[in-house]
Design an enzyme around this catalytic site. Structure first.
Site, mmCIF file in Angstrom:
data_model
loop_
_atom_site.group_PDB
_atom_site.id
_atom_site.type_symbol
_atom_site.label_atom_id
_atom_site.label_comp_id
_atom_site.label_asym_id
_atom_site.label_seq_id
_atom_site.Cartn_x
_atom_site.Cartn_y
_atom_site.Cartn_z
ATOM 1 N N LYS A 38 -46.349 -26.510 -9.896
ATOM 2 C CA LYS A 38 -45.415 -25.357 -10.505
ATOM 3 C C LYS A 38 -45.268 -24.235 -9.327
ATOM 4 C CE LYS A 38 -49.758 -22.910 -11.878
ATOM 5 N NZ LYS A 38 -50.762 -22.857 -13.081
ATOM 6 N N ARG A 137 -54.437 -17.493 -24.740
ATOM 7 C CA ARG A 137 -53.086 -17.058 -24.333
ATOM 8 C C ARG A 137 -51.813 -17.995 -25.146
ATOM 9 N NH1 ARG A 137 -52.447 -18.525 -18.109
ATOM 10 N NH2 ARG A 137 -52.146 -20.584 -18.690
ATOM 11 N N TYR A 264 -45.838 5.836 8.277
ATOM 12 C CA TYR A 264 -45.365 6.645 7.237
ATOM 13 C C TYR A 264 -46.491 7.596 6.859
ATOM 14 C CZ TYR A 264 -41.310 3.974 7.472
ATOM 15 O OH TYR A 264 -39.904 3.572 7.658
ATOM 16 N N MET A 312 -40.769 -1.631 5.427
ATOM 17 C CA MET A 312 -40.107 -2.690 4.822
ATOM 18 C C MET A 312 -40.215 -3.919 5.575
ATOM 19 S SD MET A 312 -36.504 -2.199 3.012
ATOM 20 C CE MET A 312 -36.557 -0.731 1.860
#
Ligand SMILES: *Cc1c(COP(=O)(O)O)cnc(C)c1O
Length: 382
Positions: A38, A137, A264, A312
């Site tokens: 998965k 679940r 930053y 970023m």
């Protein structure tokens, strides 16, 4: 390195083949092994992992999305495909031609699978999930009054061809797994009697990597192995090798005077004159911003701290202690470099969240390079 990308994910195919051998050696050949692929094989790539599983004779895989099943079939996998969670009706219908064994996630969800089977005009092979382990679940709870009528309805539904009864553990803890296994064994046996197994019994399975490699009793008819294949399990099994690295490079290095603030929000401050390197990876590439000021990376096999709040697409590393570091050098943010290693536990401690959440994101966002590190060069890490 065969990529010009500023950041890439490197997959060691040899490590995955080796880890599969290790798991086989532990669980033996009489227990069926379901290779869990998965999330595009936990980010390692179905195109990389599936051929390894097929070459080793693994005839059952676990997926979650139809795309994963589709890709496996397209690549010639003709074995069993089990969906490892309750699916939406639309998903089940769309996946109809892929021959997926569905996960029945409770009494009402059984109705969804039945409806999908009617639309497809044929019965669906299913695994009935019980809440024996207390995950609460997508399993049916034995103590809920509705469970018996639901079971009888499932038994009477020709749309459902029951293949297995399953459960899933909430914790990687030996006592928890031992207790859950016992409860599951009892409840699965009782459910089997209500359901009336045509050939005497259904396939029973609950074990993940941790359970299968820690509590042999949990193995039953099948083990569902993901994490251990990729060398990222908390089970204490010697010899497993991590199969992924996250790699980037140094774009620039500058000296800055003592007292400078870095990055930053002026969130970091250097007390001494320092050499700071900017690395070409940031939070938009999947490196969690919470690692800023907390994680280390490897430069020339030496740990160097990430000191700024990430940008970023870049971050700042203090390389004052690595005088040989220069522009263009490889930097490892996850995995091994030389004799040092950034482990999942390091990422987890620094970020406060599971490493799999990070590395599946890196793999989606960045190019993949496949290597095959010979066993003789690889250093076992567990
Ligand atoms: C992901 C998953 C597994 C595999 O677990 P690992 O700990 O990665 O081995 C097994 N079963 C189910 C239901 C899963 O969702």
């Amino acid at each position: 390195m065969s990529t010009t990308s500023p950041v890439w994910v490197e997959i060691d195919a040899g490590a995955i083949a080796h880890n599969l051998d290790v798991v086989r050696g532990e669980v033996g050949i009489t227990t069926r092994l379901c290779g869990v692929v998965k999330a595009d094989a936990y980010g390692h790539g179905i195109p990389v992992v599936l051929p390894i599983l097929m070459a080793a004779g693994v005839d059952t895989i676990g997926i979650t999305s139809n795309q994963e099943a589709e890709e496996a079939r397209r690549r010639g996998f003709s074995g069993r495909i089990i969906r490892l969670r309750a699916a939406l009706r639309e998903e089940i219908q769309e996946g109809g031609r892929l021959d997926i064994e569905e996960w029945v996630g409770g009494g009402d969800h059984a109705g969804v699978v039945i409806a999908a089977a009617r639309s497809l005009g044929r019965p669906l092979s299913v695994h009935l999930s019980l809440n024996s382990t207390g995950l609460s679940r997508d399993g049916m709870d034995w103590d809920e009054p509705q469970s018996q009528p639901h079971l009888r309805r499932i038994a009477a539904s020709p749309e459902l061809a029951i293949v297995g009864i399953c459960s899933h553990f909430p914790c990687e803890d030996a006592d928890d797994v031992r207790a859950g296994t016992l409860t599951f064994r009892n409840q699965a046996g009782a459910a089997e009697r209500v359901l009336g197994a045509p050939r005497g019994r259904f396939e029973k399975h609950c074990a993940t990597s941790y359970a299968a490699l820690t509590i042999p009793d949990s193995r039953m008819d099948m083990v569902r192995i993901g994490a251990a294949l990729y060398g990222d399990t908390s089970a204490a099994v010697p010899g497993l090798r991590p199969a992924m690295r996250l790699v980037s490079r140094i774009a620039a290095i500058n000296p800055y005077p003592a007292g400078s603030t870095v990055g930053y929000d002026r969130a970091a401050r250097i007390d001494r004159a320092s050499r700071l390197a900017v690395i070409t990876v940031g939070y938009a590439d999947g490196y969690p911003r919470t690692l800023g000021g907390r994680a280390h990376v490897l430069v020339h096999g030496t740990f160097a701290p990430v000191i700024d709040r990430l940008a970023m697409n870049s971050l700042v590393v203090d390389v004052t202690q690595v005088p040989s570091a220069q522009i263009g050098d490889e930097v490892v943010l996850y995995g091994r470099q030389g004799s040092a290693q950034i482990r999942s536990a390091d990422i987890e401690r620094a970020s406060g969240t599971i490493a799999a959440g990070s590395y599946t994101a890196w793999a989606r966002l960045n190019p993949r390079v496949v290597v095959d590190v010979a066993a003789s060069e690889a250093v076992p890490t567990l």
